[in-house]
Design a protein around this motif. Structure first.
Motif, PDB file in Angstrom:
ATOM      1  N   ALA A 162     -16.525  -4.873  10.350  1.00 56.21           N
ATOM      2  CA  ALA A 162     -16.083  -5.044   8.849  1.00 56.21           C
ATOM      3  C   ALA A 162     -16.936  -6.093   8.312  1.00 56.21           C
ATOM      4  O   ALA A 162     -17.527  -5.885   7.337  1.00 56.21           O
ATOM      5  CB  ALA A 162     -14.624  -5.288   8.465  1.00 56.21           C
ATOM      6  N   ILE A 163     -16.785  -7.267   9.030  1.00 54.70           N
ATOM      7  CA  ILE A 163     -17.695  -8.453   8.566  1.00 54.70           C
ATOM      8  C   ILE A 163     -19.257  -7.903   8.530  1.00 54.70           C
ATOM      9  O   ILE A 163     -19.850  -8.343   7.490  1.00 54.70           O
ATOM     10  CB  ILE A 163     -17.442  -9.813   9.489  1.00 54.70           C
ATOM     11  CG1 ILE A 163     -16.238 -10.220   9.176  1.00 54.70           C
ATOM     12  CG2 ILE A 163     -18.569 -10.617   8.948  1.00 54.70           C
ATOM     13  CD1 ILE A 163     -16.004 -11.227  10.193  1.00 54.70           C
ATOM     14  N   ALA A 164     -19.581  -7.235   9.608  1.00 54.43           N
ATOM     15  CA  ALA A 164     -21.135  -6.766   9.686  1.00 54.43           C
ATOM     16  C   ALA A 164     -21.266  -5.921   8.378  1.00 54.43           C
ATOM     17  O   ALA A 164     -22.327  -6.199   7.638  1.00 54.43           O
ATOM     18  CB  ALA A 164     -21.301  -6.070  10.935  1.00 54.43           C
ATOM     19  N   ILE A 165     -20.615  -4.831   8.214  1.00 51.79           N
ATOM     20  CA  ILE A 165     -20.805  -3.913   7.023  1.00 51.79           C
ATOM     21  C   ILE A 165     -20.732  -4.613   5.784  1.00 51.79           C
ATOM     22  O   ILE A 165     -21.761  -4.398   4.841  1.00 51.79           O
ATOM     23  CB  ILE A 165     -19.594  -2.897   7.361  1.00 51.79           C
ATOM     24  CG1 ILE A 165     -19.882  -1.932   8.368  1.00 51.79           C
ATOM     25  CG2 ILE A 165     -19.953  -1.911   5.800  1.00 51.79           C
ATOM     26  CD1 ILE A 165     -18.774  -0.917   8.646  1.00 51.79           C
ATOM     27  N   THR A 188     -12.556   1.255   6.439  1.00 52.32           N
ATOM     28  CA  THR A 188     -12.057   2.614   6.873  1.00 52.32           C
ATOM     29  C   THR A 188     -12.884   3.011   8.172  1.00 52.32           C
ATOM     30  O   THR A 188     -12.222   3.846   8.929  1.00 52.32           O
ATOM     31  CB  THR A 188     -12.600   3.404   5.642  1.00 52.32           C
ATOM     32  OG1 THR A 188     -12.056   3.223   4.471  1.00 52.32           O
ATOM     33  CG2 THR A 188     -12.657   4.972   5.784  1.00 52.32           C
ATOM     34  N   ILE A 189     -14.249   2.510   8.287  1.00 49.90           N
ATOM     35  CA  ILE A 189     -14.904   3.114   9.508  1.00 49.90           C
ATOM     36  C   ILE A 189     -14.233   2.891  10.641  1.00 49.90           C
ATOM     37  O   ILE A 189     -14.205   3.742  11.562  1.00 49.90           O
ATOM     38  CB  ILE A 189     -16.329   2.382   9.341  1.00 49.90           C
ATOM     39  CG1 ILE A 189     -17.183   3.208   8.103  1.00 49.90           C
ATOM     40  CG2 ILE A 189     -17.109   2.787  10.679  1.00 49.90           C
ATOM     41  CD1 ILE A 189     -18.400   2.580   7.932  1.00 49.90           C
ATOM     42  N   PRO A 190     -13.790   1.605  10.893  1.00 54.91           N
ATOM     43  CA  PRO A 190     -12.887   1.423  12.279  1.00 54.91           C
ATOM     44  C   PRO A 190     -11.748   2.119  12.281  1.00 54.91           C
ATOM     45  O   PRO A 190     -11.456   2.171  13.552  1.00 54.91           O
ATOM     46  CB  PRO A 190     -12.889  -0.217  12.264  1.00 54.91           C
ATOM     47  CG  PRO A 190     -13.748  -0.808  11.265  1.00 54.91           C
ATOM     48  CD  PRO A 190     -13.761   0.330  10.193  1.00 54.91           C
ATOM     49  N   GLU A 191     -11.264   2.476  11.223  1.00 56.11           N
ATOM     50  CA  GLU A 191      -9.844   3.346  11.500  1.00 56.11           C
ATOM     51  C   GLU A 191     -10.111   4.663  11.775  1.00 56.11           C
ATOM     52  O   GLU A 191      -9.192   5.590  12.135  1.00 56.11           O
ATOM     53  CB  GLU A 191      -9.161   3.208  10.094  1.00 56.11           C
ATOM     54  CG  GLU A 191      -8.744   1.544   9.977  1.00 56.11           C
ATOM     55  CD  GLU A 191      -7.577   1.014  10.874  1.00 56.11           C
ATOM     56  OE1 GLU A 191      -7.062   2.014  11.402  1.00 56.11           O
ATOM     57  OE2 GLU A 191      -7.426   0.015  10.894  1.00 56.11           O
ATOM     58  N   ILE A 192     -11.181   5.421  11.403  1.00 59.50           N
ATOM     59  CA  ILE A 192     -11.431   6.825  11.809  1.00 59.50           C
ATOM     60  C   ILE A 192     -11.303   6.983  13.247  1.00 59.50           C
ATOM     61  O   ILE A 192     -10.720   8.099  13.340  1.00 59.50           O
ATOM     62  CB  ILE A 192     -13.003   7.038  11.105  1.00 59.50           C
ATOM     63  CG1 ILE A 192     -13.027   7.200   9.418  1.00 59.50           C
ATOM     64  CG2 ILE A 192     -13.371   8.466  11.408  1.00 59.50           C
ATOM     65  CD1 ILE A 192     -14.212   7.274   8.827  1.00 59.50           C
ATOM     66  N   LEU A 207      -3.808  -5.705   5.999  1.00 60.19           N
ATOM     67  CA  LEU A 207      -4.214  -6.804   6.795  1.00 60.19           C
ATOM     68  C   LEU A 207      -5.516  -7.320   7.265  1.00 60.19           C
ATOM     69  O   LEU A 207      -5.908  -8.621   7.036  1.00 60.19           O
ATOM     70  CB  LEU A 207      -3.370  -6.807   8.321  1.00 60.19           C
ATOM     71  CG  LEU A 207      -3.493  -7.959   9.238  1.00 60.19           C
ATOM     72  CD1 LEU A 207      -2.779  -9.301   8.531  1.00 60.19           C
ATOM     73  CD2 LEU A 207      -2.657  -7.798  10.448  1.00 60.19           C
ATOM     74  N   THR A 208      -6.401  -6.157   7.351  1.00 63.32           N
ATOM     75  CA  THR A 208      -7.862  -6.569   7.603  1.00 63.32           C
ATOM     76  C   THR A 208      -8.417  -7.128   6.152  1.00 63.32           C
ATOM     77  O   THR A 208      -9.235  -8.024   6.225  1.00 63.32           O
ATOM     78  CB  THR A 208      -8.501  -5.375   7.940  1.00 63.32           C
ATOM     79  OG1 THR A 208      -7.725  -4.876   9.175  1.00 63.32           O
ATOM     80  CG2 THR A 208     -10.086  -5.558   8.100  1.00 63.32           C
ATOM     81  N   GLU A 209      -7.933  -6.563   5.162  1.00 59.30           N
ATOM     82  CA  GLU A 209      -8.270  -7.036   3.998  1.00 59.30           C
ATOM     83  C   GLU A 209      -8.270  -8.409   3.712  1.00 59.30           C
ATOM     84  O   GLU A 209      -9.043  -9.357   3.234  1.00 59.30           O
ATOM     85  CB  GLU A 209      -8.071  -6.338   2.793  1.00 59.30           C
ATOM     86  CG  GLU A 209      -8.442  -6.494   1.319  1.00 59.30           C
ATOM     87  CD  GLU A 209      -7.763  -7.697   0.775  1.00 59.30           C
ATOM     88  OE1 GLU A 209      -8.413  -8.433   0.022  1.00 59.30           O
ATOM     89  OE2 GLU A 209      -6.477  -7.852   1.052  1.00 59.30           O
ATOM     90  N   ALA A 210      -6.641  -8.943   3.969  1.00 60.39           N
ATOM     91  CA  ALA A 210      -6.634 -10.247   4.052  1.00 60.39           C
ATOM     92  C   ALA A 210      -7.261 -11.494   4.695  1.00 60.39           C
ATOM     93  O   ALA A 210      -7.666 -12.340   4.489  1.00 60.39           O
ATOM     94  CB  ALA A 210      -4.855 -10.483   4.034  1.00 60.39           C
ATOM     95  N   ILE A 211      -7.579 -10.747   5.858  1.00 64.08           N
ATOM     96  CA  ILE A 211      -8.432 -11.511   6.979  1.00 64.08           C
ATOM     97  C   ILE A 211      -9.801 -11.666   6.509  1.00 64.08           C
ATOM     98  O   ILE A 211     -10.530 -12.857   6.586  1.00 64.08           O
ATOM     99  CB  ILE A 211      -8.354 -10.744   8.429  1.00 64.08           C
ATOM    100  CG1 ILE A 211      -7.027 -10.710   8.974  1.00 64.08           C
ATOM    101  CG2 ILE A 211      -9.345 -11.477   9.355  1.00 64.08           C
ATOM    102  CD1 ILE A 211      -6.872  -9.961  10.379  1.00 64.08           C
ATOM    103  N   LEU A 212     -10.304 -10.647   6.155  1.00 60.63           N
ATOM    104  CA  LEU A 212     -11.708 -10.580   5.473  1.00 60.63           C
ATOM    105  C   LEU A 212     -11.959 -11.561   4.274  1.00 60.63           C
ATOM    106  O   LEU A 212     -12.874 -12.378   4.098  1.00 60.63           O
ATOM    107  CB  LEU A 212     -12.365  -9.205   5.048  1.00 60.63           C
ATOM    108  CG  LEU A 212     -12.579  -8.238   6.185  1.00 60.63           C
ATOM    109  CD1 LEU A 212     -12.856  -6.982   5.472  1.00 60.63           C
ATOM    110  CD2 LEU A 212     -13.524  -8.746   7.157  1.00 60.63           C
ATOM    111  N   SER A 213     -10.880 -11.648   3.384  1.00 63.58           N
ATOM    112  CA  SER A 213     -10.979 -12.322   2.207  1.00 63.58           C
ATOM    113  C   SER A 213     -10.764 -13.969   2.763  1.00 63.58           C
ATOM    114  O   SER A 213     -11.353 -14.742   2.035  1.00 63.58           O
ATOM    115  CB  SER A 213      -9.876 -11.963   1.203  1.00 63.58           C
ATOM    116  OG  SER A 213      -9.928 -10.676   0.799  1.00 63.58           O
ATOM    117  N   PHE A 214      -9.841 -14.071   3.592  1.00 69.23           N
ATOM    118  CA  PHE A 214      -9.555 -15.419   4.102  1.00 69.23           C
ATOM    119  C   PHE A 214     -10.779 -16.119   4.888  1.00 69.23           C
ATOM    120  O   PHE A 214     -11.291 -17.145   4.514  1.00 69.23           O
ATOM    121  CB  PHE A 214      -8.434 -15.362   5.114  1.00 69.23           C
ATOM    122  CG  PHE A 214      -7.964 -16.763   5.501  1.00 69.23           C
ATOM    123  CD1 PHE A 214      -7.076 -17.620   4.770  1.00 69.23           C
ATOM    124  CD2 PHE A 214      -8.472 -17.340   6.815  1.00 69.23           C
ATOM    125  CE1 PHE A 214      -6.794 -18.774   5.304  1.00 69.23           C
ATOM    126  CE2 PHE A 214      -7.827 -18.586   7.015  1.00 69.23           C
ATOM    127  CZ  PHE A 214      -7.366 -19.265   6.355  1.00 69.23           C
TER     128      PHE A 214
END
Length: 289
Positions: A136-139, A155-159, A218-225
């Motif tokens: 996600a960070i790379a994208i 979304t991509i890692p969850e597919i 949770l991933t969105e919160a991690i990315l924002s953090f």
């Protein structure tokens, strides 16, 4: 035929369903409903503008004007926590919808066509080999930070997880007599996939969708953090906690309240997912019959 498919996907009667739902899922549903309503009606619920700064009220203690106090810029913490739910829920629900729709389509094709299965599953295995947060960070780094790019990055890692679930169901269902009968009658492949095989995925996908939603939030919160999420000017639970890191020892409540809201939201979704699994699992329904 349709009635049998519906009974297969949702095997419990209304009475058994009500008996299966316990105290924890009920409380979780209430908490999640309050969070959703707070996000929808944030302009009417929040006492202040979440981005309005008041330098004279920096790090103010809780009061009648600021129920949870203020941050280092003098912004009302309660208002920012309420507005932060908006971004988290939008990204969580959006990522879930995209992951389920794309994963369902790919999983149906992969599970039914053996040649496609060999190619698709190697791609899915490759995606699952990369840690979801790093991917996600790379994208986000390549495409830039915005709600849409963060949603795509989550979304991509969850597919692949949805694809593997749907594929496993289709692999067993395609050997059923009704599928063989449809093939012998010359039924088109799209009709077999969407009319005969897809209904079997309704119950498992419903449960999986709740876990994908919780993981996306949770991933969105991690990315924002980590500073790789949406713009820091946008109030999100992750952004609020990231800005409060330097003031944690001075005022730990700056991290406590958004962290508590995030935890309650994810816990509520997971508990509802567990309840849905218990209700929709046909094997458990047979044991209680």
């Amino acid at each position: 035929m349709a009635d049998k498919l519906i009974r297969g996907a949702f095997p419990l009667s209304t009475g058994k369903l009500a008996a299966r739902v316990g105290f924890a899922p009920t409380v979780s549903a209430i908490v999640l409903l309050l969070i959703v309503l707070g996000a929808i009606f944030a302009p009417y619920v929040a006492p202040h503008d979440p981005i309005m700064q008041d330098p004279t009220a920096r790090l103010a203690a809780p009061s009648a004007e600021y129920p949870l106090g203020t941050d280092n810029y003098g912004r009302d913490l309660l208002s920012r926590v309420i507005y932060g739910a908006r971004v988290s829920l939008i990204i969580g629900i959006g990522a879930t919808l995209f992951a389920v729709v794309l994963g369902l389509t790919i999983g149906l094709v992969s599970g039914f066509f053996r040649l496609a299965d060999a190619i698709v599953m190697r791609i899915m295995d490759g995606l699952m080999a990369i840690p979801s947060v790093l991917l996600a960070i790379a994208i986000v780094s390549l495409m830039g930070a915005s709600i849409w790019t963060v949603m795509a990055a989550i979304t991509i890692p969850e597919i692949p997880r949805v694809v593997r679930l749907v594929r496993s169901i289709v692999l067993s269902a395609r050997e059923e007599p009704y599928v063989e009968a449809a093939l012998s009658l010359g039924t088109s492949m799209p009709r077999i996939l969407w009319r005969h095989l897809m209904p079997n995925t309704f119950a498992p996908l419903t449960v999986q969708a709740t876990y994908v939603c919780a993981s996306a939030i949770l991933t969105e919160a991690i990315l924002s953090f980590l500073g790789a999420g949406v713009s820091t000017e946008t109030p999100t639970w992750g952004n609020i906690m990231a800005e409060a890191r330097l003031y944690f020892q001075l005022k730990p409540s700056l991290i406590l309240w958004p962290g508590l809201a995030l935890s309650l939201c994810i816990l509520s979704i997971n508990l509802l997912g567990d309840a849905a699994r218990d209700v929709l699992d046909p094997r458990m329904g047979k044991r209680e019959a």
